[in-house]
Design a protein around this motif. Structure first.
Motif, short mmCIF file in Angstrom:
data_model
loop_
_atom_site.label_atom_id
_atom_site.label_comp_id
_atom_site.label_asym_id
_atom_site.label_seq_id
_atom_site.Cartn_x
_atom_site.Cartn_y
_atom_site.Cartn_z
N LYS A 56 0.81 -1.22 0.00
CA LYS A 56 0.00 0.00 0.00
C LYS A 56 0.84 1.26 0.00
CE LYS A 56 -0.75 -0.66 4.98
NZ LYS A 56 -0.44 -2.12 5.00
N GLU A 57 2.17 1.10 0.19
CA GLU A 57 3.08 2.25 0.18
C GLU A 57 3.95 2.27 -1.08
OE1 GLU A 57 2.41 4.32 2.30
OE2 GLU A 57 1.79 3.35 4.17
N ALA A 58 3.54 1.53 -2.10
CA ALA A 58 4.29 1.56 -3.37
C ALA A 58 4.36 2.99 -3.89
CB ALA A 58 3.59 0.65 -4.38
N ILE A 59 5.46 3.33 -4.56
CA ILE A 59 5.62 4.69 -5.07
C ILE A 59 5.79 4.68 -6.59
CG2 ILE A 59 6.56 5.62 -2.93
CD1 ILE A 59 9.37 5.39 -4.17
N ASP A 60 5.35 5.78 -7.20
CA ASP A 60 5.56 5.94 -8.63
C ASP A 60 6.85 6.73 -8.85
OD1 ASP A 60 4.99 8.61 -8.14
OD2 ASP A 60 3.06 8.60 -9.19
N SER A 61 7.07 7.22 -10.04
CA SER A 61 8.34 7.89 -10.37
C SER A 61 8.54 9.18 -9.61
CB SER A 61 8.41 8.17 -11.88
OG SER A 61 7.38 9.06 -12.26
N ARG A 62 7.48 9.75 -9.08
CA ARG A 62 7.59 10.97 -8.28
C ARG A 62 7.31 10.69 -6.80
NH1 ARG A 62 8.50 15.54 -10.62
NH2 ARG A 62 7.72 16.67 -8.80
N HIS A 63 7.47 9.44 -6.41
CA HIS A 63 7.33 9.00 -5.03
C HIS A 63 5.92 9.22 -4.48
CE1 HIS A 63 11.95 9.11 -4.08
NE2 HIS A 63 11.66 8.52 -5.23
N ARG A 64 4.95 9.25 -5.36
CA ARG A 64 3.57 9.35 -4.92
C ARG A 64 3.06 7.97 -4.57
NH1 ARG A 64 2.67 13.22 -9.99
NH2 ARG A 64 3.17 11.23 -10.95
N THR A 65 2.52 7.83 -3.38
CA THR A 65 1.90 6.58 -2.97
C THR A 65 0.47 6.54 -3.51
OG1 THR A 65 0.99 7.49 -0.93
CG2 THR A 65 3.25 6.60 -0.83
#
Length: 226
Positions: A56-65
Motif C-alpha cells: 500500500k506504500e508503493a511509489i511511482d516515479s515521483r514517489h507518490r503513494t
C-alpha cells in the motif's frame, strides 16, 4: 516596488501550487495495481489488493503513494479506505508534500478533514521551502483551510526558508483582497506573532503599509504590530 522585486514575488506566487504535480494523463494510463485503483476510487479493489498483501506504500516515479494519488484526484472514499487499512498519511512525495499540504493547496476542505482525522500531521515541515500546510494555505488565501489547520494545531509562527511566516505570506503573496485579509485576520485572532520580520527586516505592518492594504494595516495595528 522595484520591478525585480515585483517579478520575484510574482514567480513565487505561482510556485507552491505548481510545485505539486498531480499524476499526468500518461501516468494515469500507465498505472497498474494500487495506484490505478486509487486513481479511479475503486474501494473494493483497494481492499482486495491490500488483503492479498499488495504494497500500500508503493511509489511511482515521483514517489507518490496510492494515497497521494487518491488525494490528488479527490477520491474521498479511496483515501478513507487506504488510511483505514494502514496507509501512512504522513509520507512525502518527491517534492516533499504530504497529503495535508496537497489538500490545503487544492482548497479541498473535505479531503483535508479526512487527512487530519486520519492521522496527518498539521505541524509537518513540507515542501522545498521548508514550510507548512498553513503557510501554503495562507499564501493562497484559503481562509477555511487556514482556520481548520489552526484548530488542528498547525504552528502559527513557523518561518520557512524564504524567511516568511504564514502571516507574512498572506500579505506579500496576496492582493489585499477579502480572502487574504480574512486569512490574516484568522492568524492574528489565533495569536500569530504580528512582529516577526521577513529576511530583510520588514515587519508585517511595514509590508502591508508598503502595499497600501488598509484593512490589513488596521488589523495589524489593532493587534499591536509595530
Amino acid at each position: 516596488m522595484h520591478i525585480f522585486v515585483a517579478l520575484f514575488l510574482a514567480v513565487l506566487a505561482a510556485l507552491p501550487a505548481s510545485a505539486q504535480i498531480a499524476p499526468t494523463e500518461a501516468e494515469l494510463r500507465a498505472y497498474g495495481g494500487m495506484h490505478a485503483a486509487a486513481a479511479r476510487g475503486d474501494v473494493a479493489d483497494i481492499e482486495n489488493r491490500i488483503g492479498s498483501g499488495e504494497n500500500k506504500e508503493a511509489i511511482d516515479s515521483r514517489h507518490r503513494t496510492p494515497l497521494h494519488v487518491a488525494i490528488y484526484h479527490k477520491q474521498y472514499d479511496a483515501a478513507r479506505t487506504l488510511i483505514r487499512l494502514g496507509a501512512d498519511p504522513n509520507k512525502l512525495e518527491i517534492d516533499r508534500y504530504d497529503i495535508i499540504t496537497i489538500a490545503a493547496v487544492a482548497n479541498d476542505v473535505p479531503m483535508l478533514k479526512i487527512a487530519l482525522e486520519g492521522g496527518g500531521n498539521p505541524k509537518a515541515i513540507t515542501s522545498r521551502y521548508d514550510g507548512t500546510a498553513l503557510i501554503a494555505a495562507a499564501h493562497l488565501g484559503h481562509t477555511e483551510v487556514v482556520r481548520m489547520l489552526i484548530a488542528a494545531g498547525a504552528p502559527l509562527d513557523h518561518v520557512n526558508n524564504l524567511k516568511w511566516t504564514a502571516l507574512i505570506e498572506s500579505i506579500v503573496l496576496g492582493n489585499g483582497g477579502k480572502n487574504h485579509t480574512e486569512t490574516l485576520r484568522a492568524l492574528v485572532e489565533a495569536g500569530a506573532n504580528v512582529n516577526i520580520p521577513d529576511g530583510t527586516g520588514s515587519t508585517p505592518l511595514k509590508l502591508a503599509r508598503d502595499r497600501g492594504y488598509r484593512e490589513m494595516i488596521a488589523i495589524l495595528e489593532n493587534a499591536g504590530a509595530k
